[in-house]
Write a protein that holds these residues in place. Structure first.
Motif, PDB file in Angstrom:
ATOM      1  N   UNK A 255       0.810  -1.223   0.000  1.00 46.93           N
ATOM      2  CA  UNK A 255       0.000   0.000   0.000  1.00 46.93           C
ATOM      3  C   UNK A 255       0.840   1.268   0.000  1.00 46.93           C
ATOM      4  N   UNK A 256       1.935   1.252   0.767  1.00 46.53           N
ATOM      5  CA  UNK A 256       2.635   2.504   1.038  1.00 46.53           C
ATOM      6  C   UNK A 256       4.074   2.568   0.518  1.00 46.53           C
ATOM      7  N   UNK A 257       4.712   1.420   0.259  1.00 43.77           N
ATOM      8  CA  UNK A 257       6.153   1.430  -0.035  1.00 43.77           C
ATOM      9  C   UNK A 257       6.504   0.922  -1.430  1.00 43.77           C
ATOM     10  N   UNK A 258       5.553   0.905  -2.336  1.00 47.12           N
ATOM     11  CA  UNK A 258       5.872   0.557  -3.718  1.00 47.12           C
ATOM     12  C   UNK A 258       5.956  -0.920  -4.017  1.00 47.12           C
ATOM     13  N   UNK A 259       5.673  -1.783  -3.027  1.00 47.71           N
ATOM     14  CA  UNK A 259       5.646  -3.226  -3.281  1.00 47.71           C
ATOM     15  C   UNK A 259       6.942  -3.765  -3.853  1.00 47.71           C
TER      16      UNK A 259
END
Length: 322
Positions: A255-259
């Motif tokens: 969700x938040x760190x670019x996967x």
């Protein structure tokens, strides 16, 4: 003879791979937990069994498997043994929608995030059954705490996830990852820093990790909801806790760190690096901060996290509407 559907074969392979991944990570995280604890408290941690204590988690697992299982007198046998199974089994489903890489997803689904949020709630039911079925006063107190804590911290966690869903217009984690870039300034954590912080703090509460480990507070409740469990009854709760830690960190990474995306050579290794950095932060927090009181735990949620999560969601909705 009719052919087995390809999707069913993929699902079975995914579940077997997830089970192996959860078991292996359980061993790795036990070792990391002990070594980080030793470093923080200025002691070596395990180092006798195997080189630098590498085989200590395996020895612990063998010890748990070999321990006798017993049902306390006065306990409800069905509820007592249903609880650890119910705690662990849904974990395997939680990993299915998580995109570990461009093609490394157990099951691609548009409502993957909703599935994770729905099945993650079963863990609190397992803790409730464990405390209630044990016929132990410490177990019942731990179960009551678990229910109050989970109900409270689910709300800001959900609101922080919704803020990202509003931005991307999707509940598919693969779509959310693809909407970001590989560089840190392209991540949702930069666009939604408050949502990221609220999510991470709520995740600590949802997984019963210190300083929010009130349902099993050893100094107050012996071991809380799992006081009466031994052997693999306790082992399943233990493994489920670490598996849930991996799930919340994996969702945070997506969700938040670019996967799986990185500055170069996108792949599952970027995803695992981000997940393990978040796991190390969770472990570090456990051995750094003291346990809060239960009233402080609930005040943090209802007086701070909830209003901030609502405010962040309203601002996000307003900006997206404009």
């Amino acid at each position: 003879m009719s052919q087995i559907p390809v999707e069913l074969v993929k699902l079975i392979i995914a579940l077997v791979a997830i089970a192996a991944f959860v078991g292996l990570n359980g061993l790795v995280l036990v070792y990391l937990e002990r070594k980080v604890a030793g470093f923080v408290q200025r002691r070596p941690g395990p180092y006798e069994v195997g080189p630098q204590g590498l085989l200590q988690p395996l020895a612990d697992a063998v010890k748990l498997i070999g321990k006798q299982l017993f049902t306390p007198s006065g306990a409800d046998k069905l509820l007592f043994w249903m609880a650890p199974i119910l705690s662990f089994l849904p974990v395997l489903l939680l990993f299915l929608p998580i995109p570990f890489g461009p093609v490394a997803t157990g099951m691609e689904m548009d409502l993957g995030l909703l599935l994770i949020l729905a099945f993650a709630g079963l863990n609190v039911l397992a803790l409730c059954l464990a405390g209630w079925g044990s016929n132990n006063k410490w177990g019942i107190l731990g179960a009551a705490r678990a229910v109050a804590q989970s109900v409270a911290y689910e709300i800001p966690l959900l609101l922080s996830v919704l803020a990202v869903a509003f931005m991307t217009g999707s509940l598919n984690l693969t779509t959310v990852v693809e909407g970001q870039g590989g560089w840190p300034w392209q991540w949702n954590a930069v666009v939604q820093p408050l949502a990221f912080i609220i999510y991470f703090v709520s995740a600590l509460g949802e997984t019963n990790r210190a300083p929010f480990d009130l349902p099993e507070a050893e100094s107050e409740l012996t071991a809380g909801f799992h006081t009466e469990y031994s052997g693999m009854g306790f082992g399943l709760f233990f493994l489920a806790e670490y598996a849930n830690m991996i799930v919340v960190c994996s969702v945070a990474a997506a969700l938040f760190l670019g996967g799986w995306q990185g500055p170069f050579f996108d792949g599952a290794w970027w995803f695992l690096v981000k997940v393990y950095i978040l796991l190390l932060v969770m472990i570090w927090l456990r051995w750094t901060y003291p346990r809060v009181r239960f009233d402080q735990l609930l005040n943090i949620n209802w007086k701070w996290l909830m209003p901030l999560a609502l405010l962040n969601l309203f601002i996000t909705a307003f900006v997206m509407k404009l």
